[in-house]
Scaffold this motif. Sequence first.
Motif, mmCIF file in Angstrom:
data_model
loop_
_atom_site.group_PDB
_atom_site.id
_atom_site.type_symbol
_atom_site.label_atom_id
_atom_site.label_comp_id
_atom_site.label_asym_id
_atom_site.label_seq_id
_atom_site.Cartn_x
_atom_site.Cartn_y
_atom_site.Cartn_z
ATOM 1 N N LEU A 90 0.729 -1.207 -0.075
ATOM 2 C CA LEU A 90 0.010 -0.071 -0.038
ATOM 3 C C LEU A 90 0.932 1.126 0.013
ATOM 4 O O LEU A 90 0.374 2.105 -0.706
ATOM 5 N N ALA A 91 1.766 1.346 0.710
ATOM 6 C CA ALA A 91 2.745 2.606 0.798
ATOM 7 C C ALA A 91 3.435 2.511 -0.565
ATOM 8 O O ALA A 91 3.624 3.886 -0.963
ATOM 9 N N LEU A 92 3.859 1.355 -1.286
ATOM 10 C CA LEU A 92 4.346 1.637 -2.501
ATOM 11 C C LEU A 92 3.709 2.185 -3.517
ATOM 12 O O LEU A 92 3.843 2.894 -4.488
ATOM 13 N N VAL A 93 2.247 1.685 -3.438
ATOM 14 C CA VAL A 93 1.566 2.016 -4.484
ATOM 15 C C VAL A 93 1.037 3.644 -4.573
ATOM 16 O O VAL A 93 0.868 4.218 -5.341
ATOM 17 N N ARG A 94 0.747 3.942 -3.016
ATOM 18 C CA ARG A 94 0.303 5.269 -2.659
ATOM 19 C C ARG A 94 1.653 6.124 -3.246
ATOM 20 O O ARG A 94 1.326 7.648 -3.807
ATOM 21 N N LEU A 95 2.888 5.674 -2.909
ATOM 22 C CA LEU A 95 4.038 6.656 -3.355
ATOM 23 C C LEU A 95 3.947 6.601 -4.777
ATOM 24 O O LEU A 95 4.414 7.840 -5.397
ATOM 25 N N ALA A 96 3.823 5.475 -5.469
ATOM 26 C CA ALA A 96 3.968 5.675 -6.911
ATOM 27 C C ALA A 96 2.862 6.565 -7.476
ATOM 28 O O ALA A 96 3.427 7.400 -8.503
ATOM 29 N N GLY A 97 1.885 6.747 -6.763
ATOM 30 C CA GLY A 97 0.851 7.869 -7.497
ATOM 31 C C GLY A 97 1.187 9.076 -7.241
ATOM 32 O O GLY A 97 0.888 9.964 -7.998
ATOM 33 N N ARG A 98 2.142 9.537 -6.241
ATOM 34 C CA ARG A 98 2.453 11.011 -5.640
ATOM 35 C C ARG A 98 3.901 11.220 -6.350
ATOM 36 O O ARG A 98 4.200 12.608 -6.433
ATOM 37 N N LEU A 99 4.466 10.302 -7.382
ATOM 38 C CA LEU A 99 5.901 10.774 -7.690
ATOM 39 C C LEU A 99 5.737 11.356 -9.034
ATOM 40 O O LEU A 99 4.683 11.065 -9.663
ATOM 41 N N SER A 100 6.667 12.312 -9.303
ATOM 42 C CA SER A 100 6.469 12.954 -10.571
ATOM 43 C C SER A 100 7.385 12.574 -11.717
ATOM 44 O O SER A 100 7.175 13.026 -12.920
ATOM 45 N N THR A 101 8.583 12.008 -11.433
ATOM 46 C CA THR A 101 9.527 11.668 -12.400
ATOM 47 C C THR A 101 9.279 10.231 -12.735
ATOM 48 O O THR A 101 9.243 9.367 -11.868
ATOM 49 N N ALA A 103 11.334 8.144 -13.691
ATOM 50 C CA ALA A 103 12.527 7.114 -13.021
ATOM 51 C C ALA A 103 12.056 6.618 -11.831
ATOM 52 O O ALA A 103 12.363 5.560 -11.491
ATOM 53 N N SER A 104 11.685 7.599 -10.738
ATOM 54 C CA SER A 104 11.287 7.238 -9.546
ATOM 55 C C SER A 104 9.904 6.292 -9.565
ATOM 56 O O SER A 104 9.564 5.309 -8.905
ATOM 57 N N ARG A 105 9.012 6.528 -10.603
ATOM 58 C CA ARG A 105 7.795 5.726 -10.599
ATOM 59 C C ARG A 105 8.207 4.200 -11.235
ATOM 60 O O ARG A 105 7.487 3.422 -10.816
ATOM 61 N N THR A 106 9.324 4.219 -12.061
ATOM 62 C CA THR A 106 9.378 3.219 -12.475
ATOM 63 C C THR A 106 10.420 2.198 -11.512
ATOM 64 O O THR A 106 10.345 0.966 -11.240
ATOM 65 N N ALA A 107 11.145 2.754 -10.671
ATOM 66 C CA ALA A 107 11.813 2.362 -9.523
ATOM 67 C C ALA A 107 10.666 1.539 -8.733
ATOM 68 O O ALA A 107 10.754 0.506 -8.151
ATOM 69 N N LEU A 112 7.376 -3.187 -6.666
ATOM 70 C CA LEU A 112 5.879 -3.751 -6.757
ATOM 71 C C LEU A 112 5.773 -5.176 -7.606
ATOM 72 O O LEU A 112 5.224 -5.934 -7.374
ATOM 73 N N VAL A 113 6.068 -5.117 -8.913
ATOM 74 C CA VAL A 113 5.870 -6.082 -9.973
ATOM 75 C C VAL A 113 6.923 -7.182 -9.087
ATOM 76 O O VAL A 113 6.216 -8.388 -9.361
ATOM 77 N N LEU A 114 8.045 -7.023 -8.512
ATOM 78 C CA LEU A 114 8.853 -8.187 -8.050
ATOM 79 C C LEU A 114 8.037 -8.797 -6.777
ATOM 80 O O LEU A 114 8.066 -9.953 -6.607
ATOM 81 N N LEU A 115 7.660 -7.872 -6.100
ATOM 82 C CA LEU A 115 6.898 -8.274 -5.010
ATOM 83 C C LEU A 115 5.654 -9.193 -5.232
ATOM 84 O O LEU A 115 5.332 -10.289 -4.853
ATOM 85 N N THR A 116 5.015 -8.784 -6.406
ATOM 86 C CA THR A 116 3.876 -9.459 -6.861
ATOM 87 C C THR A 116 4.292 -10.761 -7.297
ATOM 88 O O THR A 116 3.521 -11.904 -7.152
ATOM 89 N N PHE A 117 5.246 -10.748 -8.180
ATOM 90 C CA PHE A 117 5.786 -12.167 -8.819
ATOM 91 C C PHE A 117 5.957 -13.052 -7.623
ATOM 92 O O PHE A 117 5.831 -14.353 -7.697
ATOM 93 N N ALA A 145 13.199 2.102 -1.013
ATOM 94 C CA ALA A 145 12.737 2.617 -2.139
ATOM 95 C C ALA A 145 11.547 3.691 -1.960
ATOM 96 O O ALA A 145 11.269 4.891 -2.264
ATOM 97 N N ALA A 146 10.542 3.232 -0.905
ATOM 98 C CA ALA A 146 9.698 4.097 -0.535
ATOM 99 C C ALA A 146 10.339 5.404 0.334
ATOM 100 O O ALA A 146 9.783 6.542 0.074
ATOM 101 N N LYS A 147 11.468 4.982 1.059
ATOM 102 C CA LYS A 147 12.064 6.097 1.581
ATOM 103 C C LYS A 147 12.612 7.108 0.823
ATOM 104 O O LYS A 147 12.759 8.470 0.693
ATOM 105 N N MET A 148 13.339 6.363 -0.068
ATOM 106 C CA MET A 148 14.404 7.458 -0.968
ATOM 107 C C MET A 148 13.357 8.074 -2.134
ATOM 108 O O MET A 148 14.100 9.356 -2.426
ATOM 109 N N CYS A 149 12.449 7.380 -2.517
ATOM 110 C CA CYS A 149 11.771 8.144 -3.484
ATOM 111 C C CYS A 149 10.457 8.959 -3.217
ATOM 112 O O CYS A 149 9.909 9.710 -3.802
#
Length: 158
Positions: A90-101, A103-107, A112-117, A145-149
């Motif tokens: 949830l933290a990563l999904v929420r973060l991805a929605g707030r990121l503007s670049t 590169a950071s959304r891709t990271a 998230l994709v790796l965790l899902t897999f 990633a959540a902290k850095m991005c």
Amino acid sequence: VNPRFVEQQSMKNLSERTTVWRHTLQLAHERPWLGHGYGKRTFVERYYSGDQPPSLFHYPHCHHYWLALYFHKGAIGLALVLIAWSLLALALVRLAGRLSTPASRTAVGTVLVLLTFLHAYGLGDYPDSVVRYAMMWMAGIGVAAAKMCAPPAQGQGL
């Protein structure tokens, strides 16, 4: 892809995984709150100590991540692990929605994709060896990633 998936006879019933899943669930229900304890040795001792169903295979673990958690840790441990993984996702999904670049959304998206897999893999096998280490690393990488991005905090957490 694992070569055993080509072998048709044992793959008709997922190498008898349904057998080990059913019996493991019965054993887990015997100690539903706290489980039987952690470890492959605990699983093997408990699984083979009674009237286990006949099978062509010897099972060192139950071949299912969430069922293994329930067997080893009980409903309380299973709930705690489920909450932890859910909060991270949830933290990563929420973060991805707030990121503007991009590169950071891709990271964050990659994590998230790796965790899902890894969790999808855990539905048909117990994450052991390299996959278990990958799960441990992905938990740490996800938090990092959540902290850095994350955008600069303005009095709010993730």
